[in-house]
Design a protein around this motif. Structure first.
Motif, mmCIF file in Angstrom:
data_model
loop_
_atom_site.group_PDB
_atom_site.id
_atom_site.type_symbol
_atom_site.label_atom_id
_atom_site.label_comp_id
_atom_site.label_asym_id
_atom_site.label_seq_id
_atom_site.Cartn_x
_atom_site.Cartn_y
_atom_site.Cartn_z
ATOM 1 N N THR A 1 34.633 46.200 37.683
ATOM 2 C CA THR A 1 34.747 46.023 39.128
ATOM 3 C C THR A 1 33.932 47.075 39.870
ATOM 4 O O THR A 1 33.204 46.768 40.829
ATOM 5 C CB THR A 1 36.215 46.100 39.580
ATOM 6 O OG1 THR A 1 36.952 45.044 38.972
ATOM 7 C CG2 THR A 1 36.329 45.991 41.100
ATOM 8 N N MET B 1 35.687 41.665 45.667
ATOM 9 C CA MET B 1 35.971 42.977 45.086
ATOM 10 C C MET B 1 37.456 43.318 45.137
ATOM 11 O O MET B 1 38.002 43.919 44.210
ATOM 12 C CB MET B 1 35.165 44.051 45.804
ATOM 13 C CG MET B 1 33.656 43.963 45.628
ATOM 14 S SD MET B 1 33.142 43.969 43.883
ATOM 15 C CE MET B 1 32.638 42.255 43.681
ATOM 16 N N SER C 1 39.160 41.344 42.369
ATOM 17 C CA SER C 1 38.824 41.929 41.080
ATOM 18 C C SER C 1 39.511 43.279 40.888
ATOM 19 O O SER C 1 40.005 43.595 39.793
ATOM 20 C CB SER C 1 37.301 42.100 40.973
ATOM 21 O OG SER C 1 36.930 42.563 39.701
ATOM 22 N N MET D 1 31.222 40.961 36.490
ATOM 23 C CA MET D 1 32.647 40.645 36.663
ATOM 24 C C MET D 1 33.099 39.594 35.664
ATOM 25 O O MET D 1 34.181 39.700 35.068
ATOM 26 C CB MET D 1 32.915 40.166 38.092
ATOM 27 C CG MET D 1 33.041 41.266 39.107
ATOM 28 S SD MET D 1 33.887 40.707 40.612
ATOM 29 C CE MET D 1 32.776 39.427 41.161
ATOM 30 N N SER E 1 41.079 38.402 38.438
ATOM 31 C CA SER E 1 39.681 38.708 38.132
ATOM 32 C C SER E 1 38.806 37.466 38.247
ATOM 33 O O SER E 1 37.716 37.504 38.833
ATOM 34 C CB SER E 1 39.562 39.315 36.734
ATOM 35 O OG SER E 1 40.244 40.542 36.663
#
Length: 260
Positions: free
Chosen positions: A96, A14, A17, A76, A38
């Motif tokens: 995200t 996370m 991202s 994602m 990402s």
């Protein structure tokens, strides 16, 4: 790889991202950096899914918690692909957030992940059916975000990208329904039983077909097109997990164990 390590993988994924999303917003000319961050987040979460697959000795697709893993991963990935194609710099942040919501649910509501598969799941169609559906859900989540943005930000036209996402997502939905029907014939003796999940799946597919119909017959700038995408996404949530909270869910053939 055990479930107890998920928090660490999810946190790193996370953060990567999120960094990609922030970079896309703050420095739009550094799209390559945003994409790299990402995709790194996707890779970290994908590594956990792969490790869990090896650890369990089966695909982690049995429980709702396990399918949330795939959804987080594919949302994602879909966000990165859409950003790479159309450069909507706000999209990475929203995908995200959406992915993080389902990761947090898995962190705060851990479930039992054993090594067994009930007989109905021991089919060669199990993996492609679930994978195709989860990828479709990720693609259609991006279409939903763009549709909401179009409804909120009047004057912004996202139809080209929404078209492509809905066409791809709908094609994947029908591929998932086809593999599921063949699987159902093998497991239960019939291609379709109109149980609660299958009924919601049919309604979801109908909503996206309605979008395609409207796209071909109405003004290309009609707001009803975006409304159809939003409705389709809400029906998709009912198809995936919402039906389990309805009284009729007890009749579903798709409840394989109490931990779902």
């Amino acid at each position: 790889m055990g479930w107890e390590t998920f928090t660490y993988f999810a946190a790193v994924s996370m953060l990567l991202s999120l960094a990609g999303g922030v970079t896309a917003m703050a420095a739009p000319r550094r799209a390559a950096v945003s994409l790299s961050l990402s995709w790194a987040g996707v890779a970290v979460l994908g590594a956990f899914v792969a490790g869990m697959w090896v650890s369990l000795g089966r695909p982690p697709m049995r429980t709702m918690g396990e399918t949330r893993l795939w959804y987080s991963l594919f949302v994602m990935a879909a966000g990165a692909m859409v950003y790479g194609r159309w450069r909507y710099r706000w999209l990475l942040l929203f995908t995200t957030v959406l992915s993080s919501v389902f990761c947090f649910i898995n962190i705060f509501r851990p479930e039992i992940h054993d090594r067994t598969l009930v007989p109905a799941l021991q089919s060669p169609f199990f993996i492609p059916h679930v994978t195709v559906y989860m990828f479709a859900y990720g693609i259609l989540a991006c279409a939903f975000l763009l549709a909401v943005a179009a409804l909120v930000r009047r004057g912004h036209d996202y139809l080209e990208s929404v078209d492509n996402l809905v066409y791809i997502g709908t094609g994947l939905l029908f591929t998932g329904m086809l593999t599921g029907s063949i699987w159902a014939k093998q497991a239960w003796g019939d291609f379709w039983d109109w149980d609660p999940k299958e009924t919601w799946a049919a309604m979801t597919a109908a909503a996206y077909l309605a979008y395609i119909h409207l796209r071909l017959t109405r003004s290309p700038r009609s707001r009803w097109l975006y409304v159809a995408v939003v409705v389709g996404f809400l029906l998709l949530q009912m198809c995936w997990y919402g039906y389990k909270y309805l009284p009729s869910s007890a009749e579903s053939l798709h409840l394989y164990n109490v931990t779902q």
